[in-house]
Design a protein around this motif. Structure first.
Motif, PDB file in Angstrom:
ATOM      1  N   UNK A  92     -18.431  77.116  42.789  1.00 46.72           N
ATOM      2  CA  UNK A  92     -17.235  77.614  42.102  1.00 46.72           C
ATOM      3  C   UNK A  92     -16.082  76.619  42.122  1.00 46.72           C
ATOM      4  N   UNK A  93     -16.118  75.639  43.052  1.00 46.74           N
ATOM      5  CA  UNK A  93     -15.000  74.701  43.156  1.00 46.74           C
ATOM      6  C   UNK A  93     -15.115  73.488  42.244  1.00 46.74           C
ATOM      7  N   UNK A 142     -21.481  82.727  45.008  1.00 52.36           N
ATOM      8  CA  UNK A 142     -21.052  83.785  44.102  1.00 52.36           C
ATOM      9  C   UNK A 142     -20.017  84.701  44.739  1.00 52.36           C
ATOM     10  N   UNK A 143     -20.368  85.251  45.907  1.00 48.38           N
ATOM     11  CA  UNK A 143     -19.444  86.171  46.568  1.00 48.38           C
ATOM     12  C   UNK A 143     -18.084  85.524  46.753  1.00 48.38           C
ATOM     13  N   UNK A 144     -18.110  84.231  47.032  1.00 48.69           N
ATOM     14  CA  UNK A 144     -16.846  83.531  47.201  1.00 48.69           C
ATOM     15  C   UNK A 144     -15.909  83.798  46.028  1.00 48.69           C
ATOM     16  N   UNK A 145     -16.477  83.716  44.833  1.00 50.28           N
ATOM     17  CA  UNK A 145     -15.669  83.927  43.637  1.00 50.28           C
ATOM     18  C   UNK A 145     -14.978  85.282  43.648  1.00 50.28           C
ATOM     19  N   UNK A 146     -15.750  86.313  43.872  1.00 50.47           N
ATOM     20  CA  UNK A 146     -15.165  87.651  43.832  1.00 50.47           C
ATOM     21  C   UNK A 146     -14.160  87.853  44.967  1.00 50.47           C
ATOM     22  N   UNK A 147     -14.495  87.329  46.148  1.00 49.46           N
ATOM     23  CA  UNK A 147     -13.592  87.492  47.294  1.00 49.46           C
ATOM     24  C   UNK A 147     -12.221  86.900  46.994  1.00 49.46           C
ATOM     25  N   UNK A 148     -12.256  85.741  46.346  1.00 50.14           N
ATOM     26  CA  UNK A 148     -11.029  85.025  46.098  1.00 50.14           C
ATOM     27  C   UNK A 148      -9.977  85.882  45.399  1.00 50.14           C
ATOM     28  N   UNK A 149     -10.447  86.756  44.531  1.00 52.45           N
ATOM     29  CA  UNK A 149      -9.502  87.492  43.699  1.00 52.45           C
ATOM     30  C   UNK A 149      -8.530  88.331  44.528  1.00 52.45           C
ATOM     31  N   UNK A 150      -8.998  88.918  45.588  1.00 48.74           N
ATOM     32  CA  UNK A 150      -8.117  89.764  46.387  1.00 48.74           C
ATOM     33  C   UNK A 150      -6.978  88.950  46.985  1.00 48.74           C
ATOM     34  N   UNK A 151      -7.334  87.808  47.569  1.00 46.74           N
ATOM     35  CA  UNK A 151      -6.322  86.963  48.191  1.00 46.74           C
ATOM     36  C   UNK A 151      -5.317  86.492  47.135  1.00 46.74           C
ATOM     37  N   UNK A 152      -5.849  86.016  45.997  1.00 45.08           N
ATOM     38  CA  UNK A 152      -4.969  85.454  44.976  1.00 45.08           C
ATOM     39  C   UNK A 152      -3.957  86.465  44.464  1.00 45.08           C
ATOM     40  N   UNK A 153      -4.383  87.673  44.320  1.00 46.88           N
ATOM     41  CA  UNK A 153      -3.515  88.599  43.613  1.00 46.88           C
ATOM     42  C   UNK A 153      -2.984  89.743  44.460  1.00 46.88           C
ATOM     43  N   UNK A 154      -3.165  89.617  45.735  1.00 51.12           N
ATOM     44  CA  UNK A 154      -2.552  90.570  46.656  1.00 51.12           C
ATOM     45  C   UNK A 154      -2.998  92.004  46.450  1.00 51.12           C
ATOM     46  N   UNK A 155      -4.213  92.198  45.890  1.00 51.74           N
ATOM     47  CA  UNK A 155      -4.688  93.572  45.769  1.00 51.74           C
ATOM     48  C   UNK A 155      -4.833  94.136  47.181  1.00 51.74           C
ATOM     49  N   UNK A 156      -4.752  95.429  47.285  1.00 50.46           N
ATOM     50  CA  UNK A 156      -4.797  96.087  48.586  1.00 50.46           C
ATOM     51  C   UNK A 156      -6.104  95.766  49.298  1.00 50.46           C
ATOM     52  N   UNK A 157      -6.024  95.095  50.430  1.00 49.56           N
ATOM     53  CA  UNK A 157      -7.230  94.720  51.152  1.00 49.56           C
ATOM     54  C   UNK A 157      -7.926  95.935  51.747  1.00 49.56           C
ATOM     55  N   UNK A 158      -7.152  97.021  51.908  1.00 50.50           N
ATOM     56  CA  UNK A 158      -7.724  98.223  52.496  1.00 50.50           C
ATOM     57  C   UNK A 158      -8.054  99.265  51.431  1.00 50.50           C
ATOM     58  N   UNK A 197     -24.042  76.476  37.170  1.00 51.94           N
ATOM     59  CA  UNK A 197     -23.221  75.509  37.929  1.00 51.94           C
ATOM     60  C   UNK A 197     -22.016  76.204  38.555  1.00 51.94           C
ATOM     61  N   UNK A 198     -21.359  77.062  37.793  1.00 52.26           N
ATOM     62  CA  UNK A 198     -20.167  77.764  38.300  1.00 52.26           C
ATOM     63  C   UNK A 198     -20.537  78.723  39.427  1.00 52.26           C
ATOM     64  N   UNK A 255      -9.439  86.994  38.578  1.00 51.69           N
ATOM     65  CA  UNK A 255     -10.294  87.805  39.454  1.00 51.69           C
ATOM     66  C   UNK A 255     -11.385  86.984  40.133  1.00 51.69           C
ATOM     67  N   UNK A 256     -11.394  85.687  39.869  1.00 50.00           N
ATOM     68  CA  UNK A 256     -12.426  84.857  40.485  1.00 50.00           C
ATOM     69  C   UNK A 256     -13.825  85.200  40.010  1.00 50.00           C
ATOM     70  N   UNK A 257     -13.935  85.619  38.754  1.00 48.75           N
ATOM     71  CA  UNK A 257     -15.244  85.984  38.207  1.00 48.75           C
ATOM     72  C   UNK A 257     -15.838  84.769  37.497  1.00 48.75           C
ATOM     73  N   UNK A 258     -17.010  84.318  37.910  1.00 47.59           N
ATOM     74  CA  UNK A 258     -17.632  83.159  37.254  1.00 47.59           C
ATOM     75  C   UNK A 258     -17.996  83.461  35.800  1.00 47.59           C
ATOM     76  N   UNK A 259     -17.794  82.477  34.933  1.00 45.48           N
ATOM     77  CA  UNK A 259     -18.177  82.648  33.526  1.00 45.48           C
ATOM     78  C   UNK A 259     -18.407  81.283  32.893  1.00 45.48           C
ATOM     79  N   UNK A 260     -19.029  81.307  31.724  1.00 44.31           N
ATOM     80  CA  UNK A 260     -19.131  80.116  30.883  1.00 44.31           C
ATOM     81  C   UNK A 260     -19.010  80.596  29.453  1.00 44.31           C
ATOM     82  N   UNK A 261     -18.398  79.761  28.597  1.00 42.91           N
ATOM     83  CA  UNK A 261     -18.093  80.188  27.229  1.00 42.91           C
ATOM     84  C   UNK A 261     -18.866  79.385  26.193  1.00 42.91           C
ATOM     85  N   UNK A 262     -19.373  80.096  25.169  1.00 37.38           N
ATOM     86  CA  UNK A 262     -19.792  79.448  23.928  1.00 37.38           C
ATOM     87  C   UNK A 262     -18.565  79.551  23.017  1.00 37.38           C
TER      88      UNK A 262
END
Lengths: 354, 354
Positions: A327-328, B1-17, A322-323, A155-162
């Motif tokens: 994100x890249x 940050x937003x970049x991260x969340x945006x990415x998920x739609x493209x990656x997984x083909x969720x309905x853009x609409x 950092x993430x 889902x492109x959700x940023x995270x970090x793990x302990x």
């Protein structure tokens, strides 16, 4: 709700015309600095931030956080899921959570704490992602079959793990404690005291953390040329530790020291030693892991491995920030070596073993 | 940050609409229900909420929380300040915080956790109020000179307290544990076992909680016609409990039972009893307060008073939600009676006292 906040201005005669400029003037800073307090707080030195915030509060200035959040697309919140409390209490949760809050605040974040729901492990995370309630997550207690890292990645959700990844490919940044090194430190300490015959009480095989600590025991025993009088695997409860230790101590050639994967099991072992009218640390040595409040009790006085939780909190927030900022970037992995805290359970004033 | 969340739609083909309507159709609910998930989640049954949220996550529907927050002037967050961890660990913090999170989520709130800052007791609260980061606060560990309630009232900030007001006029709603009743239950239990001569180890005078528990001891002793062999006041540490108990036990006519204001002091007392080659519970009885993990240790087995923290979490959130919905209503005050957990430190199998 709004009614409540509105009331304050009327009641206390704060300046109804409080503006960015009036706050800046009174606090002796530029308007840009006041704006930064809301939009880029990490750019403002902590002392200045506190001073301006006090002035904002005094004047009752309200820039509207939601409008700001809409503009900069940032909640300023880090999500962290708390485990249900165990009957024995969680020895490290309160220390980790406090250090997490402190570290987050230094980076102008706050921690959104949430409980797991009975609707499956990801339901609560799904809820927060759907609501855009947080900018990212900190997770802890990673397991062998942990599904969270992959879920975040998808889902492109940023995270970090302990807690590191215990299987599959690396996903995301983590910081962890080198449990194997912690247990090895206990073995080396016992070897230096002259012990030649050790046993280990661990958790059921298949847990990443438990297997790692058990490996630390085996490898250090081989390294020091020590005999292994038995390795037991049991669930993490006093009674089970007591039972496992009773069996190990009843052997024809029993160990002179028992290394345990946790303080809970070590305290059970302590009881099993007393059950045989022996004194822990004097007649049989025992070590634990986590340096819980029980370990420090004068009646227990357990040698144990202490996790540097303040540092863990600092690192895990840095990894998440950092993430969030990049994100890249390649995710970083950090392994900290814990510290052995020596007490009477190995170093007894009337020690007769080995 | 937003970049991260945006990415998920493209990656997984969720309905853009993905829209409110597409989520409603797939989840089999009305559009109003989907809207309520974001704007009035307390109106939606939990099971429905979870189902719709899963669908929102699956479709990647993003209504934008900040826009919503702006519209309804609500952060959906309850602020709670965590104390710095004490070396002995906080016996009840993790249990209370978990119940707080669970209760908040039932009312569609989340908990924003923050640490105190070195800039004075109110700086962190000031910061959150200035940022409009929370809808209200839950506070705990109220003290005699607690400034928080008045500060909240002055600014019209909704709050609810775990811990009553120990001085001054009533401000706001609170729930508390009846500590006096908890200690009295320990005294009654000892009286029923036949003890006639008791001592009390409490905290330094002037703390609301400590004085209340001490009062419970005095009143119950009078009620049962018991002799008081001494009342000690000391800071909350094992060593101090051990020292205070040693003095009480060294008297010409020592107590047969010692009631302690906390488990920490009771464990110190336990050690002082052993220091005299006596067995706690068999030769001298001892009780604690809080039913910490130490109390349950087989080597300690301490009779103690357990606070119903799950109930406290439920109540304190209800009180806050009431204050948020109706700021003008009379604040409620709730006092819960805790439970005595009897173990070997009073009810020993080889008991010889009194």
């Amino acid at each position: 709700m709004r009614r409540g906040f509105e009331r304050s201005k009327a009641d206390f005669g704060a300046d109804r015309a409080a503006t960015l400029a009036s706050v800046a003037a009174a606090a002796g800073v530029s308007r840009q600095t006041v704006s930064n307090i809301f939009n880029a707080p990490h750019k403002v030195q902590l002392a200045t931030r506190r001073r301006v915030e006090a002035e904002i509060a005094r004047q009752g200035y309200r820039p509207n956080r939601s409008a700001r959040s809409l503009r900069i697309q940032r909640s300023g919140l880090v999500g962290y899921c708390v485990k249900p409390p165990s009957p024995a209490g969680d020895p490290i949760m309160d220390r980790f959570v406090h250090s997490l809050c402190q570290a987050a605040e230094r980076d102008a974040y706050h921690v959104l704490l949430f409980a797991a729901t009975p609707d499956g492990p990801m339901a609560a995370y799904e809820h927060l992602v759907a609501q855009q309630a947080v900018d990212g997550f900190v997770i802890s207690d990673t397991t062998v079959d942990d599904a969270r890292q992959e879920w975040f990645q998808r889902r492109g959700v940023p995270f970090a793990a302990f807690g590191r990844r215990w299987s599959g490919p690396e996903i995301g940044a983590w910081i962890d404690i080198d449990g194997a090194a912690g247990v090895a430190a206990a073995v080396h300490h016992l070897a230096e005291l002259g012990h030649r015959r050790l046993a280990f009480i661990g958790w059921p095989e298949g847990s990443g953390v438990g297997d790692d600590r058990c490996r630390g025991f085996r490898e250090a025993a081989v390294e020091r040329g020590l005999a292994v009088a038995g390795i037991a695997h049991t669930v993490n409860h006093y009674d089970d530790g007591r039972r496992a230790a009773a069996e190990l101590l009843a052997q024809a050639d029993p160990p002179t020291a028992v290394v345990c994967v946790s303080d809970e099991l070590a305290v059970g072992c302590d009881t099993a030693i007393r059950d045989r009218d022996l004194v822990p640390g004097r007649d049989v040595a025992v070590t634990g892991f986590d340096d819980t409040s029980s370990a420090a009790l004068p009646t227990v006085s357990l040698t144990s491995v202490r996790q540097p939780l303040q540092e863990v909190g600092d690192h895990v927030v840095r990894l998440l920030v950092d993430a969030l900022r990049d994100p890249g970037a390649d995710p970083e992995h950090v392994l900290l070596v814990p510290e052995l805290v020596v007490r009477h359970s190995t170093d007894h004033p009337d020690r007769t073993v080995p």
